[in-house]
Structures are given as C-alpha cells and as structure tokens.
Design a protein around this motif. Structure first.
Motif, short mmCIF file in Angstrom:
data_model
loop_
_atom_site.label_atom_id
_atom_site.label_comp_id
_atom_site.label_asym_id
_atom_site.label_seq_id
_atom_site.Cartn_x
_atom_site.Cartn_y
_atom_site.Cartn_z
N LYS A 8 0.82 -1.19 0.00
CA LYS A 8 0.00 0.00 0.00
C LYS A 8 0.86 1.26 0.00
O LYS A 8 1.95 1.27 0.58
CB LYS A 8 -0.91 0.01 1.22
N SER A 9 0.37 2.30 -0.66
CA SER A 9 1.06 3.59 -0.71
C SER A 9 0.40 4.53 0.28
O SER A 9 -0.74 4.96 0.08
CB SER A 9 0.99 4.18 -2.12
N TYR A 10 1.11 4.83 1.36
CA TYR A 10 0.59 5.75 2.37
C TYR A 10 1.20 7.14 2.20
O TYR A 10 2.27 7.27 1.59
CB TYR A 10 0.91 5.22 3.78
N PRO A 11 0.57 8.17 2.72
CA PRO A 11 1.14 9.52 2.64
C PRO A 11 2.51 9.58 3.33
O PRO A 11 2.78 8.84 4.28
CB PRO A 11 0.11 10.38 3.38
N ASN A 42 8.89 9.41 -0.25
CA ASN A 42 7.66 8.64 -0.16
C ASN A 42 7.68 7.43 -1.08
O ASN A 42 7.27 6.32 -0.70
CB ASN A 42 6.47 9.55 -0.47
N LYS A 84 3.93 17.41 3.20
CA LYS A 84 3.17 16.16 3.16
C LYS A 84 2.83 15.86 1.71
O LYS A 84 2.48 16.76 0.94
CB LYS A 84 1.91 16.27 3.99
N TRP A 129 1.26 12.61 -1.15
CA TRP A 129 0.60 11.31 -1.30
C TRP A 129 0.19 11.11 -2.75
O TRP A 129 -0.05 12.07 -3.48
CB TRP A 129 -0.63 11.21 -0.39
N GLU A 131 -1.48 -0.40 -3.91
CA GLU A 131 -2.77 0.17 -3.55
C GLU A 131 -2.58 1.58 -2.98
O GLU A 131 -1.81 1.78 -2.05
CB GLU A 131 -3.46 -0.71 -2.51
N VAL A 175 -3.59 4.54 -0.80
CA VAL A 175 -4.40 4.82 0.38
C VAL A 175 -4.49 6.33 0.53
O VAL A 175 -3.53 6.98 0.94
CB VAL A 175 -3.78 4.19 1.65
N ASN A 207 -5.00 10.14 1.67
CA ASN A 207 -4.86 10.81 2.96
C ASN A 207 -6.00 11.79 3.19
O ASN A 207 -6.53 11.90 4.28
CB ASN A 207 -3.51 11.55 3.00
#
Length: 248
Positions: free
Chosen positions: A2-5, A39, A79, A81, A132, A134, A136
């Motif tokens: 999964k790709s998170y921020p 990231n 930040k 994402w 995937e 995800v 933010n």
C-alpha cells in the motif's frame, strides 16, 4: 503493498532565498520533489528503483499555489501522497505547512514513466499499478486541460544548457526550467508576489542545447504566459502560466 502519505521536514537555507529573505518557488518545488522521492522510496518505486529496470519518473505537469513564503531558517513540513491514476498519468499532491501547522502552499502534479534508453514514455508497469493507493485526504483537482497560448512576446532570453542544469535523467531538471521561466521577467515583476504556477513539461533538452524563454501577458495583467523552446529543433519544451499580485 500500500502507498501511504509521506511527511518530510526541511529548513529553508540561505542558498534557497531571495533578497527578501524568503524561499524561492524553485526551492519550494525542490522540497516537494524531495518529499515525493522519500515517499516512493519507502515502497520501492523511487527513481533509483525504476532506473534498475531501465525506467525513470518524469514530471509532466505541476500546478502550485503559494499562500505564504517561508523565511530563511524557518522549519517547514511537506506532506505528499499519491492522489489518483488516469490511464498513463499518475497524480501526486503536496501540502506545505509551517512548524505550527499553517498551510503555506499546495500543489498537484502529474507523472509519467519513461524508458531511459528509448527516451519514450511507456505504460505504467504492473509493479507500480499493483500498489494500492491509500488516500490521505480529498485530492486537489487534477492538473489537466490546455493552457492559453502565448500570443505576443514581451520579454525573451536565451538560456544555454550547462553541466549543472542536468539531472539524473541526463536532461535539464524541471526546477531549472521553472527558474528560466521566471528569470526572463524584469525585476519590477519579480518583486511582486507569485501566487500560482501551472507548468507543463513537453519535451526534454540536454547538455549543449540552447533554450529560448519567452513571456507575454495573459487575459489580465496579473497573468503571464510563458514558453520555452529549443533553439536547435524549434520544439516547444515547456508551457506555463503564472499568476501574480496585481501588476502596476
């Protein structure tokens, strides 16, 4: 996977400010790209990971809004994402905050994957598509649609491509293009606050090329239209629109 921020911290350095003591917009864009690199590295799809497969990331478009420019020595948080996918386009958003949570700026960007040998864009490979996303928060509106064409040139400069303009992809780095877009303007405009930039990267230029930068007024005096062209080939490299405080 999964790709998170992601979240990255920076301190504005003296080499990244203008004579008002505030960060330049190329510096802020560099922070955002560094945050994106961190990231993507965390999930194994950084530029280095792609280069091992003969591929690389290429920035196709970026739309930036700045609400307040941070000062020299100020700590900021970026930040970022993955915000969506569209055919071959991968979207990524950014928000820049002060250390106490003030929103300083935001941006949305469009990325493509390029074959480093053929120098051609390719379909997004499965190992990236299988990640995937995800989200933010609500994504910014995608940067899409055409920009107005520059009709009447008011300012122009020639920019020779030199060694320190080239990045890991062996072409002019996108922040240098942004710098050239702005460097073509006279001081009386540059002293105004730049509020928005929408920049489209259309083609690459390499060491030894000469880039012609041209600027003219858009639909209002606060909007300027920009074009970078290769002197050697005549090919349009970059198209951009900048929005400033009311010019007087």
């Amino acid at each position: 996977m999964k790709s998170y921020p992601g979240k990255s911290q920076f301190i504005v350095r003296s080499s990244e400010i203008d004579y008002h003591g505030k960060a330049t917009i190329p510096a802020l864009v560099s922070y955002m790209q560094e945050a994106a690199w961190e990231n993507t590295r965390s999930i194994g799809i950084s530029m280095y990971d792609l280069l091992e497969r003969g591929l690389t990331w290429v920035l196709q478009r970026m739309r930036v809004e700045i609400f307040r420019y941070p000062k020299h020595g100020e700590a900021i948080v970026v930040k970022t994402w993955a915000s969506g996918r569209e055919r071959v386009f991968l979207h990524r958003d950014f928000r820049i905050y002060s250390s106490d949570g003030e929103l300083l700026g935001q941006a949305t960007s469009v990325w493509l994957v390029m074959d480093v040998v053929k120098r051609q864009m390719v379909s997004v490979p499965d190992f990236i598509m299988d990640i995937e996303v995800v989200p933010n928060q609500e994504p910014l509106p995608f940067a899409k649609g055409k920009l107005p064409q520059l009709q009447e040139v008011q300012y122009a400069q020639q920019m020779p491509v030199r060694w320190h303009d080239i990045d890991l992809n062996r072409h002019v780095t996108n922040t240098r293009y942004l710098q050239w877009v702005l460097d073509t303007l006279p001081t009386e405009i540059l002293e105004k606050q730049l509020r928005e930039v929408d920049i489209i990267y259309k083609a690459e230029s390499v060491l030894g090329d000469t880039v012609i930068s041209e600027v003219g007024t858009g639909e209002t005096e606060s909007i300027l239209l920009h074009k970078l062209t290769s002197q050697q080939t005549g090919k349009e490299l970059v198209q951009a629109k900048t929005v400033w405080e009311v010019l007087s």
